[in-house]
Design a protein around this motif. Structure first.
Motif, PDB file in Angstrom:
ATOM      1  N   SER A  89       0.808  -1.064   0.006  1.00 11.25           N
ATOM      2  CA  SER A  89      -0.015   0.013   0.033  1.00 11.25           C
ATOM      3  C   SER A  89       1.020   1.250   0.007  1.00 11.25           C
ATOM      4  N   HIS A  90       2.214   1.203  -0.127  1.00 12.13           N
ATOM      5  CA  HIS A  90       2.904   2.264   0.050  1.00 12.13           C
ATOM      6  C   HIS A  90       2.900   3.121  -1.279  1.00 12.13           C
ATOM      7  N   ALA A  91       2.846   4.305  -1.221  1.00 14.93           N
ATOM      8  CA  ALA A  91       2.491   5.272  -2.345  1.00 14.93           C
ATOM      9  C   ALA A  91       3.714   5.174  -3.321  1.00 14.93           C
ATOM     10  N   TYR A  92       4.855   4.684  -2.925  1.00 11.71           N
ATOM     11  CA  TYR A  92       5.718   4.600  -4.337  1.00 11.71           C
ATOM     12  C   TYR A  92       6.077   3.187  -4.529  1.00 11.71           C
ATOM     13  N   ALA A 145       9.761  12.138 -12.565  1.00 11.44           N
ATOM     14  CA  ALA A 145       8.484  11.844 -12.203  1.00 11.44           C
ATOM     15  C   ALA A 145       8.342  12.529 -10.893  1.00 11.44           C
ATOM     16  N   TYR A 146       9.396  12.637  -9.994  1.00 14.06           N
ATOM     17  CA  TYR A 146       9.215  13.470  -8.574  1.00 14.06           C
ATOM     18  C   TYR A 146      10.619  14.252  -8.454  1.00 14.06           C
ATOM     19  N   ASP A 152      10.908  16.984  -6.776  1.00 10.10           N
ATOM     20  CA  ASP A 152      11.277  17.271  -5.388  1.00 10.10           C
ATOM     21  C   ASP A 152      11.861  16.404  -4.462  1.00 10.10           C
ATOM     22  N   HIS A 153      11.958  15.053  -4.982  1.00 10.76           N
ATOM     23  CA  HIS A 153      12.603  14.083  -4.357  1.00 10.76           C
ATOM     24  C   HIS A 153      14.165  14.288  -4.406  1.00 10.76           C
ATOM     25  N   GLY A 154      14.718  13.751  -3.385  1.00 10.83           N
ATOM     26  CA  GLY A 154      16.366  13.599  -3.324  1.00 10.83           C
ATOM     27  C   GLY A 154      17.035  12.263  -4.049  1.00 10.83           C
ATOM     28  N   ILE A 155      18.137  12.277  -4.183  1.00  7.86           N
ATOM     29  CA  ILE A 155      18.916  10.940  -4.983  1.00  7.86           C
ATOM     30  C   ILE A 155      20.247  11.017  -4.236  1.00  7.86           C
ATOM     31  N   LEU A 156      20.507   9.908  -3.580  1.00  7.87           N
ATOM     32  CA  LEU A 156      21.612   9.509  -3.290  1.00  7.87           C
ATOM     33  C   LEU A 156      22.234   8.076  -3.898  1.00  7.87           C
ATOM     34  N   GLY A 157      23.108   8.268  -4.818  1.00  9.94           N
ATOM     35  CA  GLY A 157      23.605   7.247  -5.706  1.00  9.94           C
ATOM     36  C   GLY A 157      25.210   6.705  -5.357  1.00  9.94           C
ATOM     37  N   GLU A 158      25.450   5.590  -5.629  1.00 10.65           N
ATOM     38  CA  GLU A 158      26.965   5.200  -5.805  1.00 10.65           C
ATOM     39  C   GLU A 158      27.765   5.833  -6.642  1.00 10.65           C
ATOM     40  N   GLU A 159      27.302   5.782  -8.026  1.00 12.83           N
ATOM     41  CA  GLU A 159      28.169   6.595  -9.108  1.00 12.83           C
ATOM     42  C   GLU A 159      27.978   7.852  -9.224  1.00 12.83           C
ATOM     43  N   HIS A 160      26.769   8.743  -8.977  1.00 15.80           N
ATOM     44  CA  HIS A 160      26.861   9.888  -9.387  1.00 15.80           C
ATOM     45  C   HIS A 160      26.476  10.863  -8.254  1.00 15.80           C
ATOM     46  N   GLY A 161      26.582  10.509  -6.997  1.00 15.84           N
ATOM     47  CA  GLY A 161      26.521  11.460  -6.108  1.00 15.84           C
ATOM     48  C   GLY A 161      25.171  11.874  -5.510  1.00 15.84           C
TER      49      GLY A 161
END
Length: 265
Positions: free
Chosen positions: A8-11, A65-66, A68-77
């Motif tokens: 049921s999680h929104a994402y 899609a979003y 306003d969301h943040g992103i933390l990735g191994e390859e691109h910071g």
């Protein structure tokens, strides 16, 4: 009576869109021959075009899609880490397995909500398996069908199967603590990367013990383990959200035993 497998999680449905995007970017390179770069000046930490392309594909989809969301990735910071929702991405967890043709790598897609791991998926596109969780439930989709998964009730270390990617992860004091556990366990297995956590969630093993993890190595896996009935903390019982020394257990009582055994003195 069958149990529902839809979160049921929104994402939750967005996980599969990210999984598809990463898989389409990564799979053309698996077992096909490609250049391997080394991130380190001393030692070996491999990265490939498949890692970079997989993360780029997921980032592009998230930003569209979003935004306003943040992103933390191994390859691109990092991007926008102060956001309420931050996606934590490891396009290929187990790059060493990937470059040697072994199918024990996976794409990790995690979501932190207000700093807490709230949703996650491990994707193995070559085998066609996906393990997901939202902290309240966990599920499997793959060649064996679509099912809810749950941990098994192993409460004693002498009956337990434990995993670690390699004992080389540990420094001297950590290795001594791991050895205390391993000598008491029924079985230990190495070289499994993210798959170990999913096997604990699915009830095929009992604990994973690792050290030196980054947030992108573990955030996606926490909601899967917890949703299946397990526990994930640091070796001192703290939050696993930033990585470090991590222990994941299928059974809360076993987890308490492991925390005592792993206490560094």
């Amino acid at each position: 009576m069958s149990q529902p497998v839809s979160s049921s999680h929104a994402y939750a449905s967005f996980l599969d869109r990210l999984a598809d995007a990463a898989s389409h970017a990564i799979m053309p390179h698996f077992r096909q021959g490609f250049a391997v770069d080394n991130k380190w000046d001393t030692g070996f930490d491999p990265v490939t075009v498949a890692d970079r392309n997989g993360e780029t594909a997921m980032r592009d989809l998230i930003n569209k899609a979003y935004p306003d969301h943040g992103i933390l990735g191994e390859e691109h910071g990092p991007e926008n880490l102060g956001a309420e929702h931050v996606w934590v991405l490891d396009p290929i967890d187990g790059t060493r397995a990937f470059i040697t043709g072994l199918p024990t790598w996976g794409t990790l897609i995690g979501l932190k909500t207000e700093g807490r791991p709230s949703l996650g998926m491990m994707v193995q596109p070559y085998i066609g398996e996906r393990f997901g969780g939202d902290g309240a439930m966990a599920w499997y989709r793959g060649p064996l069908g679509t099912n809810r998964i749950s941990t098994r009730a192993c409460e004693d270390l002498k009956d337990a199967t434990i995993f670690t990617t390699t004992p080389a992860l540990f420094n001297n004091s950590e290795r001594a603590a791991f050895d205390r556990v391993e000598t008491q366990a029924q079985l230990s297995r190495y070289g499994t990367d993210c798959y170990a956590y999913c096997m604990v969630a699915a009830g095929h093993g009992d604990a994973v013990i690792e050290s030196g993890l980054q947030a992108y190595d573990i955030v996606a896996l926490v909601p899967i383990i917890e949703g299946a009935g397990g526990v994930v903390t640091t070796w001192t019982g703290g939050s696993p959200a930033e990585g470090g020394q991590i222990v994941a257990s299928g059974n809360p009582r076993l987890h308490e035993i492991l925390l005592r055994e792993l206490a560094l003195t």
